[in-house]
Design an enzyme around this catalytic site. Structure first.
Site, PDB file in Angstrom:
ATOM      1  CD  GLU A  15      -2.966   0.952   2.378  1.00 45.31           C
ATOM      2  OE1 GLU A  15      -2.909  -0.027   3.138  1.00 45.31           O
ATOM      3  OE2 GLU A  15      -3.889   1.791   2.383  1.00 45.31           O
ATOM      4  CG  ASN A  27      -9.619  -1.749   1.425  1.00 42.59           C
ATOM      5  OD1 ASN A  27      -9.259  -2.901   1.630  1.00 42.59           O
ATOM      6  ND2 ASN A  27      -9.426  -0.763   2.315  1.00 42.59           N
ATOM      7  CD  GLU A  28     -10.354  -2.583   6.075  1.00 41.99           C
ATOM      8  OE1 GLU A  28     -10.341  -1.498   6.671  1.00 41.99           O
ATOM      9  OE2 GLU A  28      -9.646  -3.557   6.424  1.00 41.99           O
ATOM     10  CE1 TYR A  87      -3.704  -6.247   8.944  1.00 43.82           C
ATOM     11  CE2 TYR A  87      -5.980  -5.525   8.667  1.00 43.82           C
ATOM     12  CZ  TYR A  87      -4.674  -5.589   8.215  1.00 43.82           C
ATOM     13  OH  TYR A  87      -4.337  -4.993   7.024  1.00 43.82           O
ATOM     14  CD  GLU A 143      -6.193  -4.841   4.186  1.00 42.99           C
ATOM     15  OE1 GLU A 143      -6.033  -4.434   5.345  1.00 42.99           O
ATOM     16  OE2 GLU A 143      -6.632  -4.133   3.251  1.00 42.99           O
ATOM     17  CD  GLN A 174       0.114  -2.519   3.812  1.00 37.23           C
ATOM     18  OE1 GLN A 174       0.884  -1.862   3.139  1.00 37.23           O
ATOM     19  NE2 GLN A 174      -1.065  -2.048   4.203  1.00 37.23           N
TER      20      GLN A 174
HETATM   21  O1  AHR Z   1      -3.111  -2.657   6.256  1.00 36.47           O
HETATM   22  C1  AHR Z   1      -3.402  -1.432   6.848  1.00 36.47           C
HETATM   23  C2  AHR Z   1      -4.864  -1.050   6.721  1.00 36.47           C
HETATM   24  O2  AHR Z   1      -5.655  -1.945   7.425  1.00 36.47           O
HETATM   25  C3  AHR Z   1      -5.436  -1.086   5.335  1.00 36.47           C
HETATM   26  O3  AHR Z   1      -5.181   0.085   4.623  1.00 36.47           O
HETATM   27  C4  AHR Z   1      -6.899  -1.234   5.578  1.00 36.47           C
HETATM   28  O4  AHR Z   1      -7.563  -1.895   4.532  1.00 36.47           O
HETATM   29  C5  AHR Z   1      -6.958  -1.982   6.884  1.00 36.47           C
HETATM   30  O5  AHR Z   1      -7.837  -1.399   7.774  1.00 36.47           O
END
Ligand code: AHR
Length: 519
Positions: free
Chosen positions: A59, A206-207, A274, A325, A376
């Site tokens: 990113e 995205n999101e 996450y 992610e 990432q």
């Molecule tokens: O990976 C960091 C961020 O986490 C990304 O930009 C977003 O999609 C997520 O909330």
């Protein structure tokens, strides 16, 4: 009991071997006296271990792209046409199956037209997603495709639904994929690429439940229908369109999205999950590590449950579940972020174990997943590589890099079941895959202090030879640093072969891969 830890009783229930029977002088841990028995079931195939499970995400954030992958052709840092040379070497050696860009949250503010043409003429824009830094757009579509070609990755472009329009995204596809003759295809040729890029993976937002527009599932589904209508096959490429899916195991979003899509079916739906951590990356207590690693069991449950929701809809079984992610997200230090870039997170043995737990899970859930991307690739969150700041020359391969390296032999194999399946989150984690007579088994011991002895039988065949490699450090907070870049790397792991079965000892905090030849 500390929250997040498991009791001794539960630990034993998981089949982990009892410790302390025979001390192993000098190793810092005791050999277990009894073994945990596992069986690889060659007759119980799960599905293809798609190379895309080992995908990555880059990113425009912190020092991931600028200062990480891309330093520019004028940089003092050794580079090839602007790409950081050492990073290119390490990433090519690992092999990156698929790379997602430009976001993340950044994607929903990005206008692809800002990043094409002569670099000196590109506009300077404000990255409102990540710290209002100025983006000189010197890394744009052509540079991203160039990067993918260098490291052998399939490109995955995340389209802007938040502030963009269907026309903008459709035009981006034409710029990338239309072979020749149209104004946008000619523009691509003028910018140095007469041949189309043939980009297959396209994210549609995205999101969208958060940074991508704070929409309700119904609002987003309407947007998806509008955008996707115009993203048609082009230049012989049938685009794989990925809709913005749930945050973790959010069934409300997934059902709302599927209901709102009506008759339309995206190729895939993206889920983000996450594994948050309460401590600073290199200061984890055992309890905080346990809490973080235990989240992987929830991710696995989420994969099962979100898949079941999709399967419940007509033609839902054809929609791929895309975990694009994932990874550990620790308590980040302000000082380190200032020095090394936003969301900079050093990696440790704990992160290597986390990577192993995730990759094992993808093998076990191979039939339910289509693509995964850890967040990432460089310098941001759970990265493969870290550099000593955007201006620093040094580039180090993290424990996560080496965990991916250990799992690479699974790519393209058929995953097979290993029984008994993991009973508790912090028990022994296992997965296996097979191609012909070659069997690959991965094992993770996530325990901080307890070694595990494992006895492995193979139902349907016998092992004629076996070898092992393991990533291990007794210190959960140790990692590869700029001064000690090779502290934690895979090393040979002894495997004993007896009457077609295998036996081995896994020290605490170990990610191991066994290569077995079947007779
Ligand atoms: O990976 C960091 C961020 O986490 C990304 O930009 C977003 O999609 C997520 O909330």
């Amino acid at each position: 009991m500390r929250p997040g830890t498991i009791s001794r009783r539960r630990f034993l229930a998981a089949g982990a071997a009892t410790a302390a029977a025979c001390a192993a002088p000098g190793l810092g841990w005791a050999l277990p006296s009894s073994a945990l028995a596992l069986t690889v079931r060659l007759d119980q195939e799960i599905g293809l271990v798609r190379p895309e499970f080992h995908g990555q995400f880059a990113e425009n954030l912190g020092a991931c792209v600028y200062g990480g992958l891309w330093v520019g052709p004028q940089s003092k840092i050794p580079n090839v046409d602007g790409y950081r040379a050492l990073a290119m070497r390490y990433l090519s050696e690992l092999g990156i199956p698929v790379l997602r860009w430009p976001g993340g949250c950044f994607a929903d503010t990005y206008n692809w037209r800002d990043g094409i043409g002569p670099r000196a003429e590109r506009p300077k824009t404000v990255n409102i997603a990540w710290g209002d830094v100025i983006d000189d757009n010197s890394f744009g579509t052509d540079e991203f495709i160039g990067l993918c070609r260098r490291i052998g990755a399939q490109p995955y472009l995340a389209g802007n639904v938040g502030t963009g329009t269907p026309e903008e995204l459709r035009d981006w596809m034409e710029y990338c994929n239309f072979p020749a003759g149209s104004t946008l295809a000619e523009l691509r040729a003028k910018n140095g690429s007469p041949a189309p890029f043939r980009v297959r993976y396209w994210g549609v937002g995205n999101e969208s439940w958060g940074c991508g527009g704070n929409m309700t599932p119904k609002e987003y589904a309407l947007k998806y229908r509008q955008f996707a209508t115009f993203l048609r096959p082009m230049g012989g490429v049938n685009p794989y369109l990925i809709a913005s899916g749930p945050n973790g195991n959010d069934g409300y979003w997934m059902r709302g999205l599927m209901d709102g899509l009506q008759w339309m079916r995206p190729s895939g739906v993206s889920m983000h999950y996450y594994e948050g951590g309460a401590d600073a990356p290199a200061e984890f207590t055992a309890a905080a590590m346990d809490r973080q690693l235990a989240i992987f069991a929830k991710v696995e449950a989420a994969i099962r449950q979100q898949r079941a929701i999709l399967d419940g809809y007509p033609r839902g079984d054809r929609v791929g579940l895309v975990l694009d992610e994932w990874g550990v997200w620790d308590r980040l230090s302000r000082a380190q972020q200032k020095r090394y870039g936003m969301l900079y997170q050093p990696a440790t043995m704990r992160s290597g174990v986390a990577a192993g737990l995730g990759l094992n899970m993808f093998n076990r859930q191979a039939h339910r997943l289509r693509l995964c991307a850890i967040a990432q690739i460089v310098n941001v969150l759970q990265s493969l590589l870290v550099t000593d700041g955007p201006d620093g020359e040094r580039c180090v391969r993290t424990t996560t890099y080496y965990a991916f390296q250990l799992f690479k032999p699974h790519r393209g194999n058929t995953a097979v079941r290993v029984t008994p399946e993991q009973a508790v989150p912090l028990g022994l984690s296992a997965s296996a895959s097979r191609r012909g007579r070659a069997l690959v088994v991965s094992l993770v011991n996530p325990q901080d202090r307890e070694p595990m002895r494992v006895r492995l039988a193979i139902a349907g065949a016998a092992a004629s030879s076996a070898s092992g490699q393991a990533l291990h450090d007794a210190d959960r907070n140790a990692g590869n640093t700029f001064d000690h870049p090779l502290r934690v790397v895979p090393r040979a792991l002894p495997v004993r072969l007896r009457r077609g079965e295998l036996e081995l000892d896994l020290p605490p905090l170990t990610v191991a891969t066994l290569h077995v030849e079947l007779s």
